[in-house]
Design an enzyme around this catalytic site. Structure first.
Site, PDB file in Angstrom:
ATOM      1  CE1 TYR A  54      -4.392  -0.787  -0.359  1.00 39.26           C
ATOM      2  CE2 TYR A  54      -3.505  -2.823   0.555  1.00 39.26           C
ATOM      3  CZ  TYR A  54      -4.512  -2.139  -0.113  1.00 39.26           C
ATOM      4  OH  TYR A  54      -5.625  -2.822  -0.564  1.00 39.26           O
ATOM      5  CG  HIS A 114      -5.386  -2.548   3.640  1.00 37.21           C
ATOM      6  ND1 HIS A 114      -6.158  -3.399   2.892  1.00 37.21           N
ATOM      7  CD2 HIS A 114      -5.749  -1.284   3.272  1.00 37.21           C
ATOM      8  CE1 HIS A 114      -6.954  -2.693   2.098  1.00 37.21           C
ATOM      9  NE2 HIS A 114      -6.713  -1.414   2.303  1.00 37.21           N
TER      10      HIS A 114
END
Length: 630
Positions: A155, A309
């Site tokens: 990410y 996440h």
């Protein structure tokens, strides 16, 4: 003529969007509060990503448009989207999160292009311009001082695009803001850190990561171009050459010219503990690389949760060698953009398996995941990095956490070691568990390769396979076999791409070894059938898992020869001498080495340890002793 054709193509698309957008049920004039919050959340992200890209296209063709065409595109399309992303979705726009970054970048860039300076200020400082949110707050909060992004490298590269493109727009329009120097150049550090968090071209797949994503991703192509344009560091050309892609920007032209001029110098991958959290004090993501044999690397993860996440995998690790992932992490259960697999979204097994602790290489207590699998709880706690150090022979790190389970302290120390007389590096791993009450302790080792050998008999399940358990990811593991090693240490050897790997562990506390394969309770065949084994202590208040991972031998199918397919380790033992842990290993060559370390906060003073009948002193947290020390 090509520029004119491109301008006409983009103009036609923008005018088509402008005519269509007001007719859609997603038009932002709708009453936002009456809509489904979850649907709006994802819609706002999609429109933010769209705006970041579209506003750049609009800027490129701006001078080719008539006044009427500009008015149509701005009033019917770009301004409504920008207002929806800001005033229409304040919770996302002000959010310190990658979704907020995309929104602020899109609106801020639109403000520059459409001469809306208030939009720029709000994008930088929050809707009320308080500084509690906005782009600069995200730079302050989402990155550590070393440029590590809280959600992990996968990410981090995703978030780079809005960070880099908006920062470049700020520099072009308001160079006096010195955005690339902001916070001691944290954005340039973030670009470099993204590269460092890769191995053989692919990002380390921690948290929700697609394992095929690597340094050639378009976000990092932009990032490398900007980094080279700003710094002139010719090592970035090495990465650009491997990316094999150039962006059509001023910085991209600089990269292309420098590559043509042969200015490339090697990019150096380093051993680094990347501090986590905005102040760098919320644990760390540790990369340990072999200087002697540069194709070996350990990734040790005493890092923070990483928001939604993140995975429940405190103190986990991965090992890489010869270009391959050897001790593996599953990454995300997702087939990105593959419509046949749940539309390309995260699969339900991402929650039921991939995020669970048993899917990783760290201790599981009583078959429950860290923090009981609760993200909000996990985000409140992080491991403490006890130390990170390196010398010519050793790269080592140690960390601890006592919040993953109530009343249980987990401490892990890992070292990547090079010994001159031993052909390849090896890893020493010491995982200590301490508790006031007895628990079942499981330490999985997920590996890539084919099982070759073990120094104990395995009772294999050859007719039917039970699942390892019922909950917390255990339901997705087939139990393929089990054993109760009787020797002093249990050894498992596997083969991966022409090299052998042996994992040896000291046996005590009635340790069992359970051999597993992913795939149980998976009716849609969503999970990859990967192998592993679990070191299980059925019941103990305290235990030390002491292991050594050894690299050895070669298998050459082309020339049909095999050498050193068996482990060279002959003995593995440990002692606790005061606050010093001593791990001793002996090899068939006659080489004997001992790693001494102090896994607590008070490790910087002088320490004493006795090895092979002699007392040795060392300063700092660790030392390596060997035959030459006698």
């Amino acid at each position: 003529s090509q520029n004119e054709a491109y301008a006409n193509y983009v103009k036609a698309l923008l005018l088509e969007y402008a005519a269509l957008y007001p007719t859609l049920d997603v038009h932002p004039k709708r009453k936002v509060k009456s809509q489904n919050p979850g649907k709006l959340f994802w819609q706002s992200l999609n429109e933010a990503v769209w705006l970041v890209n579209t506003i750049q296209a609009y800027d490129l063709v701006y001078t080719a448009l008539s006044d009427g065409e500009r008015a149509t595109i701005e009033n019917n399309l770009l301004k409504p989207v920008a207002l929806f992303l800001s005033e229409g979705q304040p919770s996302t726009f002000n959010k310190v999160h990658n979704h907020g970054t995309w929104a602020t970048a899109g609106v801020g860039m639109a403000g520059y292009v459409m001469d809306e300076p208030e939009w720029v200020e709000k994008a930088l400082y929050d809707l009320d311009k308080s500084g509690k949110g906005g782009f600069l707050r995200q730079l302050d909060t989402l990155f550590s001082p070393q440029g590590y992004y809280n959600e992990g490298p996968y990410y981090q590269r995703y978030a780079l695009m809005p960070f880099v493109t908006f920062a470049k727009a700020i520099e072009n329009n308001q160079p006096e803001r010195d955005v690339f120097d902001y916070r001691d150049g944290v954005l340039l550090k973030a670009i470099d850190t993204t590269i460092q968090l890769s191995y053989n071209g692919l990002f380390f797949p921690i948290n929700d990561a697609i394992k095929s994503k690597g340094i050639d991703t378009i976000e990092l192509v932009y990032g490398v171009a900007v980094a080279f344009g700003r710094t002139g560091d010719t090592a970035y050309l090495d990465i650009a050459d491997k990316q094999d892609h150039i962006v059509l920007t001023g910085d991209g032209v600089k990269v292309a010219k420098a590559l043509d001029d042969g200015l490339t110098t090697p990019y150096k991958f380093r051993s680094v503990a990347f501090g986590d959290g905005k102040d760098g004090d919320e644990g760390a993501l540790v990369v340990m690389r072999s200087e002697k044999n540069g194709d070996s690397a350990v990734l040790f993860k005493p890092a923070a949760q990483g928001l939604g996440h993140g995975h429940f995998d405190k103190l986990t690790w991965q090992f890489y060698d010869a270009g391959e992932e050897i001790v593996s992490d599953y990454g995300a259960a997702r087939f990105l953009n593959v419509e046949a697999k749940y539309g390309g979204h995260y699969l339900k097994e991402n929650n039921t398996y991939a995020k669970q602790t048993i899917a990783h290489n760290t201790v599981v207590v009583d078959e429950k995941s860290h923090f009981d699998g609760k993200v909000k709880t996990a985000n409140k706690h992080h491991p403490e990095l006890l130390f990170f150090g390196q010398n010519d022979d050793v790269v080592i790190s140690s960390a601890t956490i006592d919040k993953a389970y109530d009343g249980v302290e987990l401490t892990r120390t890992q070292a990547l070691i090079n010994v001159k007389s031993i052909e390849r590096p090896f890893v020493i791993d010491v995982f200590s568990v301490n508790s006031n009450s007895a628990h079942q302790l499981d330490l999985p080792v997920h590996y890539n390769g084919h099982l070759m050998d073990s120094n104990f008999d395995i009772q294999a399940n050859t007719q039917s396979l039970p699942a390892l358990g019922k909950h917390n990811g255990y339901q997705h593991l087939w139990l393929k076999g089990q054993a109760k090693p009787a020797d002093d240490f249990a050894k498992v050897t596997w083969l991966n791409e022409g090299r052998f790997y042996s994992h040896s562990t000291i046996v005590n506390n009635n340790m069992e070894v359970l051999f597993t394969q992913i795939g149980a309770d998976d009716p849609n065949f969503n999970l990859r059938p990967e192998n592993g084994f679990v070191l299980r202590v059925p019941k103990a208040k305290s235990h030390q898992f002491i292991s050594l991972l050894e690299l050895h031998g070669e298998y050459n199918p082309s020339k049909e020869f095999t050498v050193n397919s068996h482990s060279q380790l002959t003995a593995l033992a440990s002692q606790q001498q005061g606050n010093v842990t001593l791990v001793m290993a002996s090899f068939k060559s006659g080489e004997a080495v001992a790693l001494a370390f102090v896994a607590d906060k008070n490790n910087q003073g002088q320490h004493k340890v006795t090895y092979q009948g002699k007392t040795h002193t060392f300063k700092g947290p660790f030392t390596l002793l060997g035959n030459s020390s006698n």
